[in-house]
Design a protein around this motif. Structure first.
Motif, mmCIF file in Angstrom:
data_model
loop_
_atom_site.group_PDB
_atom_site.id
_atom_site.type_symbol
_atom_site.label_atom_id
_atom_site.label_comp_id
_atom_site.label_asym_id
_atom_site.label_seq_id
_atom_site.Cartn_x
_atom_site.Cartn_y
_atom_site.Cartn_z
ATOM 1 N N GLY A 1 83.163 54.950 40.988
ATOM 2 C CA GLY A 1 82.018 54.059 40.952
ATOM 3 C C GLY A 1 82.422 52.649 40.611
ATOM 4 O O GLY A 1 83.610 52.343 40.537
ATOM 5 N N PHE A 2 81.445 51.787 40.381
ATOM 6 C CA PHE A 2 81.623 50.380 40.073
ATOM 7 C C PHE A 2 82.176 49.651 41.283
ATOM 8 O O PHE A 2 81.617 48.688 41.739
ATOM 9 C CB PHE A 2 82.492 50.209 38.814
ATOM 10 N N ARG B 1 86.008 39.389 32.194
ATOM 11 C CA ARG B 1 86.875 38.548 33.022
ATOM 12 C C ARG B 1 86.249 38.391 34.405
ATOM 13 O O ARG B 1 85.642 39.313 34.931
ATOM 14 C CB ARG B 1 88.236 39.209 33.175
ATOM 15 N N LEU B 2 86.447 37.235 34.988
ATOM 16 C CA LEU B 2 85.944 37.002 36.336
ATOM 17 C C LEU B 2 86.790 37.713 37.369
ATOM 18 O O LEU B 2 86.313 38.060 38.446
ATOM 19 C CB LEU B 2 85.886 35.500 36.641
ATOM 20 N N GLY C 1 92.786 49.584 33.141
ATOM 21 C CA GLY C 1 91.969 49.096 32.045
ATOM 22 C C GLY C 1 91.659 50.187 31.048
ATOM 23 O O GLY C 1 91.647 51.374 31.386
ATOM 24 N N ILE C 2 91.448 49.773 29.816
ATOM 25 C CA ILE C 2 90.954 50.663 28.765
ATOM 26 C C ILE C 2 89.669 50.037 28.261
ATOM 27 O O ILE C 2 89.635 48.854 27.931
ATOM 28 C CB ILE C 2 91.964 50.795 27.612
ATOM 29 N N ALA C 3 88.617 50.829 28.209
ATOM 30 C CA ALA C 3 87.335 50.371 27.672
ATOM 31 C C ALA C 3 86.765 51.513 26.858
ATOM 32 O O ALA C 3 86.226 52.466 27.404
ATOM 33 C CB ALA C 3 86.396 49.967 28.792
ATOM 34 N N GLY D 1 85.639 42.356 35.703
ATOM 35 C CA GLY D 1 85.705 43.565 34.897
ATOM 36 C C GLY D 1 85.641 43.253 33.421
ATOM 37 O O GLY D 1 85.994 42.169 32.988
ATOM 38 N N ALA D 2 85.192 44.256 32.646
ATOM 39 C CA ALA D 2 85.045 44.064 31.207
ATOM 40 C C ALA D 2 86.061 44.869 30.417
ATOM 41 O O ALA D 2 86.140 44.739 29.221
ATOM 42 C CB ALA D 2 83.634 44.454 30.778
#
Length: 191
Positions: free
Chosen positions: A134-135, A158-159, A167-169, A182-183
């Motif tokens: 997704g996303f 980030r743009l 990524g790690i969230a 992405g965040a």
């Protein structure tokens, strides 16, 4: 697990809910359900859209409706809840950590109070379940990250995160198939 919930979503979709948490067993049960629905080849189904513990089923309102499809799906759901879970497929994704391709590795290490090598070890010491895509097309939501390195999302997204970044969230990790906003913490790049 023996309970589920069916709810309408607009006039041409329904949601099957198997739980309310990020749980690998619930998600594997959901994947078993998807397989059973696909094998049944039900008329009118347009798409099956999985998430952590839900499955959205879109359908052609000219061919079927919520009541008819719900009635048809119930035995498949019941069957999938007691069916053996399929053995997952494992993919090996080579990753290069740090440097220009992984600018946040030191930040993750600082957050976790670990060396960069220990962060890499913590991230690679386990297999990750792909819960759903997704996303972005091809963006795999994977979990669960070791608590030590479960860094929160960035306060300011980030743009652009480069294609191939990992990524790690929080407890989730994933890799970006294309450059995009992405965040998550961009900490590594696949080789």
């Amino acid at each position: 697990m023996d309970s589920y919930q069916l709810t309408p979503l607009g006039d041409q979709a329904l949601v099957i809910t198997l739980g309310d948490s990020i749980d690998p067993v619930v998600n594997r049960r959901l994947q078993t359900l998807i397989k059973e629905i696909r094998q049944a080849n039900l008329p009118g189904i347009v798409a099956l859209i999985p998430a952590y513990s839900t499955l959205t089923v879109t359908y052609d309102g000219i061919v079927t409706n919520y009541d008819k499809l719900s009635h048809t799906l119930k035995p498949l759901i019941d069957s999938s809840l007691s069916a053996p879970l399929a053995t997952p497929t494992t993919w090996l994704i080579p990753v290069r950590y740090g440097g220009d391709g992984g600018p946040d590795l030191a930040d993750v290490a600082n957050f976790a109070d670990l060396s960069t090598g220990e962060v890499v070890q913590a991230h690679t010491d386990q297999d990750y379940l792909i819960y759903f895509l997704g996303f972005l097309p091809g963006f795999a939501y994977m979990g669960s990250v070791d608590d030590k390195i479960a860094m929160p999302r960035l306060a300011k997204p980030r743009l652009e995160i480069p294609a191939g970044s990992v990524g790690i969230a929080g407890k989730q990790t994933g890799f970006y198939p294309v450059a995009s906003p992405g965040a998550g913490e961009s900490s590594a790049r696949p080789r």
